[in-house]
Write an enzyme that holds these catalytic residues in place. Structure first.
Site, PDB file in Angstrom:
ATOM      1  N   PRO A  73       0.820  -1.216   0.000  1.00 56.21           N
ATOM      2  CG  PRO A  73       0.195  -0.795   2.240  1.00 56.21           C
ATOM      3  CD  PRO A  73       1.031  -1.719   1.383  1.00 56.21           C
TER       4      PRO A  73
ATOM      5  CE  LYS B 108       0.214  -3.108  -7.474  1.00 56.52           C
ATOM      6  NZ  LYS B 108      -0.174  -1.679  -7.220  1.00 56.52           N
ATOM      7  N   PRO B 109       4.433  -2.046  -5.915  1.00 54.27           N
ATOM      8  CG  PRO B 109       5.879  -0.294  -6.459  1.00 54.27           C
ATOM      9  CD  PRO B 109       5.575  -1.725  -6.795  1.00 54.27           C
TER      10      PRO B 109
ATOM     11  CB  SER C 259      -8.343  -1.671   1.840  1.00 46.00           C
ATOM     12  OG  SER C 259      -8.439  -2.190   0.526  1.00 46.00           O
ATOM     13  CB  THR C 260     -10.643  -5.349   5.028  1.00 44.52           C
ATOM     14  OG1 THR C 260      -9.831  -5.086   6.175  1.00 44.52           O
ATOM     15  CG2 THR C 260     -11.399  -6.645   5.235  1.00 44.52           C
ATOM     16  CD  GLU C 261     -13.488  -2.206  -1.521  1.00 46.19           C
ATOM     17  OE1 GLU C 261     -13.116  -1.212  -0.870  1.00 46.19           O
ATOM     18  OE2 GLU C 261     -13.977  -2.149  -2.661  1.00 46.19           O
TER      19      GLU C 261
ATOM     20  CD  GLU D  82       0.205  -8.559   8.282  1.00 40.04           C
ATOM     21  OE1 GLU D  82      -0.627  -8.013   9.024  1.00 40.04           O
ATOM     22  OE2 GLU D  82       0.974  -9.454   8.676  1.00 40.04           O
TER      23      GLU D  82
ATOM     24  CB  CYS E  22      -2.694  -1.234   9.292  1.00 39.79           C
ATOM     25  SG  CYS E  22      -1.017  -1.586   9.824  1.00 39.79           S
TER      26      CYS E  22
ATOM     27  CD  GLU F 260      -7.963   0.978   8.143  1.00 44.70           C
ATOM     28  OE1 GLU F 260      -8.336   0.608   7.021  1.00 44.70           O
ATOM     29  OE2 GLU F 260      -6.917   0.592   8.684  1.00 44.70           O
TER      30      GLU F 260
HETATM   31  P1  NAD Z   1      -5.483  -0.735  -1.136  1.00 39.32           P
HETATM   32  O1  NAD Z   1      -6.124  -1.997  -0.714  1.00 39.32           O
HETATM   33  O2  NAD Z   1      -6.298   0.232  -1.919  1.00 39.32           O
HETATM   34  O3  NAD Z   1      -4.208  -1.052  -2.044  1.00 39.32           O
HETATM   35  C1  NAD Z   1      -3.138  -1.855  -1.596  1.00 39.32           C
HETATM   36  C2  NAD Z   1      -2.372  -2.389  -2.800  1.00 39.32           C
HETATM   37  O4  NAD Z   1      -3.222  -3.264  -3.538  1.00 39.32           O
HETATM   38  C3  NAD Z   1      -1.917  -1.321  -3.787  1.00 39.32           C
HETATM   39  O5  NAD Z   1      -0.648  -1.675  -4.293  1.00 39.32           O
HETATM   40  C4  NAD Z   1      -2.956  -1.421  -4.885  1.00 39.32           C
HETATM   41  O6  NAD Z   1      -2.491  -0.978  -6.143  1.00 39.32           O
HETATM   42  C5  NAD Z   1      -3.211  -2.919  -4.901  1.00 39.32           C
HETATM   43  N1  NAD Z   1      -4.486  -3.322  -5.495  1.00 39.32           N
HETATM   44  C6  NAD Z   1      -5.617  -2.588  -5.673  1.00 39.32           C
HETATM   45  N2  NAD Z   1      -6.565  -3.350  -6.282  1.00 39.32           N
HETATM   46  C7  NAD Z   1      -6.026  -4.566  -6.491  1.00 39.32           C
HETATM   47  C8  NAD Z   1      -6.513  -5.781  -7.046  1.00 39.32           C
HETATM   48  N3  NAD Z   1      -7.753  -5.883  -7.550  1.00 39.32           N
HETATM   49  N4  NAD Z   1      -5.684  -6.851  -7.088  1.00 39.32           N
HETATM   50  C9  NAD Z   1      -4.439  -6.774  -6.575  1.00 39.32           C
HETATM   51  N5  NAD Z   1      -3.922  -5.657  -6.040  1.00 39.32           N
HETATM   52  C10 NAD Z   1      -4.704  -4.560  -5.987  1.00 39.32           C
HETATM   53  O7  NAD Z   1      -4.878  -0.077   0.181  1.00 39.32           O
HETATM   54  P2  NAD Z   1      -4.196   1.338   0.342  1.00 39.32           P
HETATM   55  O8  NAD Z   1      -5.276   2.376   0.240  1.00 39.32           O
HETATM   56  O9  NAD Z   1      -3.005   1.448  -0.543  1.00 39.32           O
HETATM   57  O10 NAD Z   1      -3.665   1.238   1.858  1.00 39.32           O
HETATM   58  C11 NAD Z   1      -4.460   1.493   2.957  1.00 39.32           C
HETATM   59  C12 NAD Z   1      -4.945   0.203   3.602  1.00 39.32           C
HETATM   60  O11 NAD Z   1      -3.850  -0.655   3.903  1.00 39.32           O
HETATM   61  C13 NAD Z   1      -5.632   0.442   4.927  1.00 39.32           C
HETATM   62  O12 NAD Z   1      -6.821  -0.306   5.006  1.00 39.32           O
HETATM   63  C14 NAD Z   1      -4.614  -0.064   5.951  1.00 39.32           C
HETATM   64  O13 NAD Z   1      -5.162  -0.473   7.168  1.00 39.32           O
HETATM   65  C15 NAD Z   1      -3.982  -1.183   5.219  1.00 39.32           C
HETATM   66  N6  NAD Z   1      -2.658  -1.501   5.801  1.00 39.32           N
HETATM   67  C16 NAD Z   1      -2.489  -2.634   6.534  1.00 39.32           C
HETATM   68  C17 NAD Z   1      -1.251  -2.926   7.142  1.00 39.32           C
HETATM   69  C18 NAD Z   1      -1.044  -4.141   7.984  1.00 39.32           C
HETATM   70  O14 NAD Z   1       0.117  -4.504   8.216  1.00 39.32           O
HETATM   71  N7  NAD Z   1      -2.078  -4.804   8.485  1.00 39.32           N
HETATM   72  C19 NAD Z   1      -0.199  -2.033   6.968  1.00 39.32           C
HETATM   73  C20 NAD Z   1      -0.419  -0.881   6.213  1.00 39.32           C
HETATM   74  C21 NAD Z   1      -1.645  -0.631   5.622  1.00 39.32           C
END
Ligand code: NAD
Length: 482
Positions: free
Chosen positions: A153, A178-179, A232-234, A253, A287, A386
């Site tokens: 993320p 993949k960042p 994200s959880t979604e 995570e 998170c 969140e």
């Molecule tokens: P996000 O879920 O939108 O994106 C995370 C990553 O997934 C990005 O690299 C994004 O490009 C990729 N992604 C998006 N759609 C995808 C798909 N269909 N298939 C595969 N990859 C896809 O999350 P974000 O907005 O970047 O980060 C915020 C979230 O991350 C928050 O919910 C936060 O709690 C969570 N987080 C969790 C931890 C942990 O260790 N538990 C740590 C940091 C952040």
């Protein structure tokens, strides 16, 4: 300041443009100005990266057959390469994400420590002898998985990539990283570190791109043996479903809604400091943010006053502002989402004790004020969802049983904090909390050697420590009839 770091994909030891020629533009959240343009990978580039990683992980390959202690030296060399660029990477992270240089420096240091920690593991991954009946010798070895995918993320772009790359490599796997397309820059430095440390080509590959194209291609790739997803959880659920198509293992995570439970016998100055840090560090985009303050009614007013004083004295500043202690949130859209949550909170009955809007004195940037909401109940939106921004929701309780019930009444279960001077109470409450991590009289805290992860919708599996060695190896049982 102009960005002068890498701008290409890193695949099979080469810096290459995206096959499609597409690029991503990144913007500094503190100035709203364009900061860098980098190559944007899609399915074709992910295929190329996975193919390179597969060949580098194959039985008989240089990486697979390398003396494990030499592999450890390579990881240590990666740590040194990153440490040598600490200032540069921190500055890039500041501009790309908005966090202060101090926060970015902590991120980079955690990666250095993580690579050093796992460098020590490479020659300590052992198997076991099994006592079976008859004239047999039976033992279990632990083998690498092969190609591992790492989807990262935007909130801790460098650290969260390194957290899983280091143990994956230590176990003899290869990595495709993949960042987030919002913060694609710092992960490219893993390509530089891999080159400088003399890793064989294809062991580390970095492919910035969108989630819907590059992320989904990586999660659903049949040649990827494990996906570590942080986000994200979604989206985590979607990644899990994509990986399931190939029966690929996942470590997830995900989000959190961390509670602080503050008892009347707590050191309130220490609690105020920890609660402030745990929700306003990284502008609350964590998170494991302690976003719910559960405080005993007898000390609620006193503690809230101390936190509000700290919040109001927190200087907001950009990545290049030396005295900034809290940076902007990552984007305009995200700022609007955070402000919307504050509005919903007030509509549902919360009171704004401080903050609640944007910093009007700034000419540019997405600076949300550190915000404390009181009069919150645990069924309100601001207590359940969140927010991922600098917003603390304060909920009062009257006894230990109620505190535990409130803390556990959440869809999430990542990190919980307890503040008390009572040893028995600390143990009782820590034992009763449905969280993957609990911290007493300190928040938030983790180390490369301690497991990181959550229960319920906060995730699946654990990172860091010995747990990650298990996640990145598979057992193979060998039986000999002698
Ligand atoms: P996000 O879920 O939108 O994106 C995370 C990553 O997934 C990005 O690299 C994004 O490009 C990729 N992604 C998006 N759609 C995808 C798909 N269909 N298939 C595969 N990859 C896809 O999350 P974000 O907005 O970047 O980060 C915020 C979230 O991350 C928050 O919910 C936060 O709690 C969570 N987080 C969790 C931890 C942990 O260790 N538990 C740590 C940091 C952040």
């Amino acid at each position: 300041m102009e960005y002068s770091g890498p701008t290409s994909l890193y695949i099979d030891g080469d810096w290459v443009d995206a096959e499609s020629g597409e690029t991503i533009e990144t913007f500094d959240p503190a100035t709203e100005e364009r900061y860098a343009t980098v190559a944007c990978a899609d399915e074709t580039d992910v295929d190329a990266a996975v193919e390179a990683a597969k060949s580098a992980a194959a039985r008989g390959s240089e990486w697979r057959t390398m003396d494990p202690s030499t592999r450890g030296e390579r990881l240590r060399a990666m740590a040194d390469a990153i440490a040598a660029r600490k200032d540069e990477i921190s500055l890039v992270e500041s501009h790309d994400n908005g966090k202060t240089p101090f926060e970015a420096g902590m991120e980079v240091q955690m990666v250095v420590d993580t690579f050093r920690y796992y460098a020590g593991w490479t020659d300590k991954v052992t198997g076991e002898y099994n006592a079976v009946p008859g004239d047999r010798v039976n033992f279990t070895t632990r083998e690498p998985l092969g190609v591992t995918g790492h989807i990262v993320p935007w909130n801790y772009p460098f650290q969260l990539a390194g957290r899983s790359i280091a143990p994956a490599l230590a176990c003899g796997n290869t990595a495709v990283v993949k960042p987030s397309s919002q913060t694609p820059l710092s992960a490219l430095y893993y390509g530089i570190a891999a080159e400088e440390a003399g890793l064989p080509e294809g062991v580390v590959n970095v492919v910035p791109g969108s989630g819907s194209k590059a992320g989904s291609a990586l999660a659903s790739h049949p040649d990827v043996e494990h996906v570590t997803f942080t986000g994200s959880t979604e989206i985590g659920k979607r990644v899990m479903a994509d990986a399931a198509e190939n029966v690929t293992g996942v470590t997830l995570e995900l989000g959190g809604k961390g509670p602080h439970v503050v008892f009347p016998d707590a050191d309130l100055d220490a609690a105020a400091k920890g609660v402030h840090y745990g929700i306003f560090m990284n502008a609350g985009q964590m998170c494991w943010a302690g976003s719910r303050l559960l405080v005993h009614e007898d000390v609620a007013d006193e503690l809230v006053e101390k936190i509000v004083q700290r919040a109001e004295a927190t200087p907001l500043g950009s990545g290049i502002d030396d005295d900034g202690r809290m940076g902007p949130v990552v984007s305009e859209d995200h700022m609007e989402d955070v402000l919307e949550y504050i509005t919903i909170g007030v509509e549902e009955g919360a009171t704004v004790a401080c903050g609640g809007g944007v910093d009007e004195e700034k000419d540019a940037g997405y600076f949300v004020e550190p915000t404390v909401l009181t009069d919150v109940t645990n069924d309100m939106t601001v207590a359940r969802e969140e927010i991922f921004g600098p917003v603390l929701s304060v909920i009062e309780f009257s006894d230990q049983e109620e505190a535990i019930e409130l803390a556990n009444d959440s869809p999430y279960g990542l990190l919980a904090g307890i503040w008390t001077q009572g040893l028995s109470r600390a143990h009782q409450v820590a034992d009763a909390l449905d969280y993957g991590m609990v911290s007493v009289n300190e928040y938030p805290v983790t180390f490369p050697q301690t497991p990181f992860g959550g229960t319920k919708q906060s995730g699946h599996g654990r990172e860091q420590g010995e747990e990650a060695i298990r996640e990145f190896t598979q057992a193979k049982n060998i039986n000999l009839n002698i």
